[in-house]
Every structure is written in C-alpha cells, then in structure tokens.
Design a protein around this motif. Structure first.
Motif, PDB file in Angstrom:
ATOM      1  N   TRP A 176       0.858  -0.466  -0.193  1.00  0.00           N
ATOM      2  CA  TRP A 176       0.513  -0.062   0.274  1.00  0.00           C
ATOM      3  C   TRP A 176       1.038   0.986   0.325  1.00  0.00           C
ATOM      4  O   TRP A 176       1.647   1.512   0.739  1.00  0.00           O
TER       5      TRP A 176
ATOM      6  N   ARG B 229      -5.501   5.519  -0.694  1.00  0.00           N
ATOM      7  CA  ARG B 229      -4.267   4.616  -0.968  1.00  0.00           C
ATOM      8  C   ARG B 229      -4.918   3.738  -1.964  1.00  0.00           C
ATOM      9  O   ARG B 229      -5.696   3.564  -2.447  1.00  0.00           O
TER      10      ARG B 229
ATOM     11  N   TRP C 122      -2.498   0.058  -4.557  1.00  0.00           N
ATOM     12  CA  TRP C 122      -1.803  -1.324  -4.735  1.00  0.00           C
ATOM     13  C   TRP C 122      -0.504  -0.659  -5.418  1.00  0.00           C
ATOM     14  O   TRP C 122      -0.810  -0.191  -6.436  1.00  0.00           O
TER      15      TRP C 122
ATOM     16  N   THR D 261      -3.300  -1.168  -8.537  1.00  0.00           N
ATOM     17  CA  THR D 261      -4.666  -1.449  -7.519  1.00  0.00           C
ATOM     18  C   THR D 261      -6.028  -2.143  -8.481  1.00  0.00           C
ATOM     19  O   THR D 261      -6.673  -2.922  -7.850  1.00  0.00           O
TER      20      THR D 261
END
Length: 355
Positions: A87, A95, A97, A123
C-alpha cells in the motif's frame, strides 16, 4: 530550423512524459529531487509541492512507524535494487496498491548519488485478483458442501434403503419357494422388481459417491466407471496411469468428477467410438488427459466462453478451486482432448494463497 534535442534531453523528455509510471529521483537521504507526469497522475502531488520532501510521505503510517522506507533504501544500497508491492498513499490520503522498484545509483568513483524510483499503480489488477481468489474460494466451499451432501445421501441410501430392500427381496424369495402356482409366480415377479430397484439404487449410490473411490482409490474408481459407461454407451477405452502414490481425497474426487463430466460430454456431443484416459505426474502435479475420436468442434479456447456450456464451466471451476488448471483443445473431425492439472499436496483445502 529547430535542431532536434540531444540524447540526454530526449531521454529526459521521455521520462517526464510517461504517464503510466511514476518515475522520480531521490537523493542519498531519500528526499525527492525530480518528478515526472506519471508521478503527478498516480500520486497527486505536483513537482513544486513534492520536490524536497522525504519519500516516506508516500507510505502508510504503520509502514513509516516500522521503518520500512529506510529499510528499503538500505536493501537497495546493499543489493543494488529492491522490488516491493504494498500500500502507498496519495496526496488526498487514499491508498493504492503499488509495485515499486528502487535502484541505487553510483558514480564512477563508487559514491552513492541517490536512487531511481519507479512506481506503478496495481490497484485494479489486485482488485481483480482478489475477486477471482474470493470466487475460487466460494466455488471450493460449494464443491466441498456438494460432495459432503452427496456422500451423506449415498450412505443413507446404501445403509437404509438398499439394505431394507435386499431384506425384502430375501423374504420374497423364501416365500416364493414355499408357494406354488400363480402365487409363487407373482411373488417371483415382485422379487424381480425389487432386485431391479436395488440395482438402480446402487447405480445411483455409485454416481453420488463411488464406493471404489473411498475403498480402493482413484484408479480403481475410474476403471469401474469406465467399465460401466463403455458398456452402456458402446465405447472402447484405455486407462493408463503413472501416479507414484494415491492422490489426496480432494484431488481424487476432483479428477473423478471432471472425468465424469468429460465423458458425459463425449457421450452427448462427440459421436465418439473410443476414449483414452491417462494419468501422469507433471510439474509437481497430477495431469489427467482425456482424448476421444469424435467429431470435434471449431473452438480451441476451452469452450466455456464460446458455448456457454455449463458442464465445461463446472470442470474449469472445479480445477481452479483445487488450485489447478483445465483446458480443452479440439478440431473438427479430429476429436477433443480435455486436460486437467492439480498440484500434489496433502490437502488442497488447507492451501491459503497470499493476498
């Protein structure tokens, strides 16, 4: 006439213009010294806002408290580069990824001049992987529940219905032997009906949960099944196996069910006269290959997407729920081959994939 930019300038323009990757430089202490358009798009800060700040601003508080940013730079210095997924934080606090690569940069004298950092927003990919993993887990739970219910019903039918009917048949035989004429013939006919019902119930039990699978293992269960359907459907068959040991219960029932479905498809659609089944060990797993000499089909993509065929979808989902794969290849007039591979593991249900 404008002169084209020099090589270094072209490279700078290339890096600055990349939008899919955040590409920027850090000084030896971890402060940001350059910023490209992709970094602004992914992270939200403009160059004026972020240059000079420490790159730990991109990390969640728990990672900062654990010293992860400093640790990553230490690893990059020691090993030349570091790659990580985890993260990261945008300017607005949300946030995402990220896949991150940090490369240590040294000058000709061996002095550390800083770091190159490349970040990609993963993400959407991670969300898709998580959704697929959750779907496979759900399918796995449904398959386990289905098999438990099939086994329960099979045992109930065998232990209660079949045993009771066998006892009735024995009494009918005894009575028929004591009576003469029409009464004896009537009882004999009733006994024949009872025996037919018993055979049908045993066939039902075998379809629900083949006794050979629990008592003798996968190869014997497949042999019994192939013996049965080859006689019913007029199919010749061969079964070869090269398994060094009996697979786990979960793997065995998965392979057995996929074989059942594949042969059912052969019977309904292939117009085949022969089927060959082979079990072997490949790539630390078990490979089952089922080939027929039928009419084939014009798809070589697995068929589930093209044909909307529930049986094909079920085979694939069973294999994937067991952490394996399934495929089907076919050509018109050249038959069809179904392959399924499962890893050799003590208990497939105990595997927990990493997020």
């Amino acid at each position: 006439m404008d002169r084209p930019p020099a090589g270094d300038e072209r490279f700078r323009l290339l890096v600055q213009g990349v939008l899919d990757y955040a590409i920027f430089m850090l000084d030896p202490a971890g402060h940001i010294s350059s910023w490209n358009a992709g970094a602004k798009r992914i992270k939200g800060w403009s160059a004026d806002e972020i240059i000079g700040q420490h790159f730990s601003v991109f990390y969640p508080p728990e990672d900062v408290a654990a010293g992860k940013p400093a640790w990553e730079l230490e690893v990059a210095v020691a090993e030349g580069r570091l790659e990580d997924e985890g993260w990261r934080v945008r300017k607005d606090g949300t946030r995402f990824w990220a896949n991150v690569v940090i490369t240590a940069l040294w000058d000709d004298n061996g002095e550390l001049r800083g770091f190159a950092k490349v970040t990609r927003d993963m993400t959407e990919r991670r969300n898709a992987e998580q959704a697929l993993l959750e779907r496979r887990r759900l399918v796995g739970h449904l398959v386990d529940a289905q098999e438990r219910e099939r086994r329960r019903i099979a045992w109930d039918v065998h232990d209660e219905s079949i045993q009771s009917m066998v006892a009735v048949g024995m009494r009918l035989q005894l009575l028929a032997g004591r009576l003469r004429g029409d009464q004896g013939e009537v009882l004999g006919g009733l006994n024949d009906s009872v025996q037919t019902a018993v055979r049908r119930l045993r066939a039902l039990v075998s379809r629900l949960r083949p006794p050979a699978l629990d008592q003798q293992g996968l190869v014997e269960a497949l042999t019994a099944y192939l013996d049965d359907v080859s006689e019913q459907w007029g199919l010749e068959y061969s079964l070869r196996h090269e398994l060094p040991e009996e697979p786990s219960e979960e793997a065995a029932i998965t392979l057995y069910r996929i074989c059942q479905e594949a042969l059912s498809n052969v019977h309904r659609h292939a117009g085949a006269t022969r089927v060959d089944v082979r079990l072997s060990t490949v790539s630390k797993g078990m490979l089952m290959r089922i080939s027929d000499d039928g009419v084939g089909t014009d798809t070589a993509t697995g068929g589930a997407e093209d044909g909307g065929h529930f049986g094909l979808i079920e085979m694939r989902e069973r294999a994937e729920a067991a952490h394996g794969w399934w495929s089907m290849t076919s050509e018109p007039g050249a038959g069809t081959t179904v392959e399924v591979w499962l890893p050799i593991l003590p208990d497939l249900r105990d595997i927990e994939e990493e997020p």
